[in-house]
Design an enzyme around this catalytic site. Structure first.
Site, short mmCIF file in Angstrom:
data_model
loop_
_atom_site.label_atom_id
_atom_site.label_comp_id
_atom_site.label_asym_id
_atom_site.label_seq_id
_atom_site.Cartn_x
_atom_site.Cartn_y
_atom_site.Cartn_z
N ALA A 81 -5.47 -14.47 -13.30
CA ALA A 81 -6.31 -13.34 -12.95
C ALA A 81 -5.67 -12.08 -13.52
CB ALA A 81 -6.40 -13.25 -11.44
N ARG A 89 0.61 -5.03 -10.23
CA ARG A 89 0.85 -6.32 -10.89
C ARG A 89 1.43 -7.30 -9.89
NH1 ARG A 89 2.78 -2.62 -14.91
NH2 ARG A 89 1.39 -2.54 -16.69
N ARG A 152 4.40 1.79 -25.78
CA ARG A 152 3.71 2.95 -25.20
C ARG A 152 4.64 4.17 -25.19
NH1 ARG A 152 1.02 -0.68 -20.36
NH2 ARG A 152 -0.95 -1.09 -21.41
N HIS A 176 8.38 -5.17 -15.79
CA HIS A 176 7.16 -4.68 -16.44
C HIS A 176 6.25 -4.29 -15.28
CE1 HIS A 176 3.48 -4.44 -18.74
NE2 HIS A 176 2.95 -5.48 -18.13
#
Ligand code: NAD
Length: 314
Positions: A81, A89, A152, A176
């Site tokens: 998912a 997260r 990023r 992360h």
């Protein structure tokens, strides 16, 4: 015998299909197997990607079963998912651990000898879960970790400093996710410390800028998900970069997630630290210099992950 020209992608949703799309453009592979719980989805993606490959390097792309991945050099797992708006997260953890409990035994029961690249979130937890469930040696289980977050960071710094992001050396490390941190103490541009380069560009409020830019990086997944429901192009390029480093045996330094074995006083969990990556997977976790504040943040990030791992039944 593993075939480094063969790659498997398990999970063909947004992240799996865009990763597959970026991978077919590398010219590195002659065969790609796609697997998804939704077989039709995998078939549709394989058909669509195959049509593009006619103008790229010829390769066989097909929806397969676990029997087809036995000799794959790299197995990329993006199944699971994805984050919903306002979901962290880590909220995803239980759902995706259960999915991994169904996938990993399919890989290990076939004695696959390739490298597993975990991309599904929470990636550090699922990398550790994969290690535990597979019994693979630690070098062959890699999480995409903060390779995306580091991209990023380089992007926002490049924009801020009007400089090519590829000339920036700076890393996001740790989880992360929300507890990740930027290693400003070792960041440099064109061989000089980042603060000095900022001053050359007329920026002097270092503390304020570092805080703002690191927050922009940390929040970017939430910002994208709020607007379009999922993030996938950035991570697809990060997957391509890691895979390229493995297949070409580049010995590239990338902040992938891997098992800590005493580094920074950490043991028995996966998180991201700049790491030398080559055809054997993880070659060496680099003992980068951290100042006291950064080390404290890294320890806090590790603790956040450890607390979750301890609550899981794996
Ligand atoms: P998605 O819902 O579009 O796709 C997930 C796919 O997994 C679906 O096609 C689903 O059918 C498949 N799937 C579910 N259970 C499966 C199983 N047991 N076996 C095989 N396939 C199965 O989601 P998405 O947007 O592609 O995101 C996938 C994962 O990638 C999420 O966990 C997301 O959080 C993560 N992600 C990671 C990063 C990163 O930097 N690591 C970035 C973005 C997204």
């Amino acid at each position: 015998m593993v075939n480094m020209q063969k790659i498997a992608v398990i999970g063909c949703g947004f992240v799996g299909s865009t990763s597959a799309f970026s991978l077919i453009q590398t010219g590195l592979f002659s065969e790609m197997v796609l697997i998804d719980a939704n077989k039709e989805r995998a078939e549709g993606e394989a058909m669509d990607l195959s049509h593009g490959s006619a103008y790229l390097t010829p390769m066989k792309i097909y929806a397969g079963t676990y029997d087809d991945i036995v000799d794959a050099g790299i197995i990329v797992i993006t199944a699971g998912a994805n984050q919903k708006p306002n979901e962290t997260r880590l909220d995803l953890v239980k759902k995706n651990v259960n999915i991994f409990k169904s996938i990993i035994p399919e890989i290990t029961s076939r004695n696959c000898e390739g490298i597993i690249l975990v991309v599904s979130n929470p990636v550090d937890i699922l990398t550790e879960v994969t290690l535990k469930l597979s019994g693979f040696p630690a070098n062959r289980v890699i999480g995409s970790g903060t390779v995306l977050d580091t991209a990023r960071l380089k992007y926002v710094l490049g924009r801020h400093l009007q400089v090519d992001p590829r000339n920036i050396h700076a890393y996001i490390i740790g989880e992360h996710g929300d507890s990740e941190l930027a290693v400003w103490s070792g960041a440099s541009v064109g061989g000089i410390h980042i603060n000095h380069f900022c001053e050359l560009r007329g920026h002097f409020q270092h503390e304020e800028a570092m805080e703002r830019l690191a927050q922009e990086v940390r929040d970017s997944a939430y910002e994208i998900i709020e607007r379009k429901g999922a993030t996938y192009y950035g991570v697809a390029v990060a997957v391509k970069r890691i895979v390229e480093a493995i297949v070409k045996d580049e010995h590239a330094v990338l902040p992938v997630s891997s098992l800590m074995q005493g580094e920074f006083g950490l043991d028995g969990l996966c998180l991201s630290i700049p790491t030398v990556v080559g055809q054997n997977g993880v070659e060496k976790v680099v003992d980068i210099h951290l100042n006291n504040e950064e080390n404290e943040k890294l320890q806090a990030s590790a603790k956040a992950l450890k607390d979750i791992l301890n609550s899981l039944d794996i």
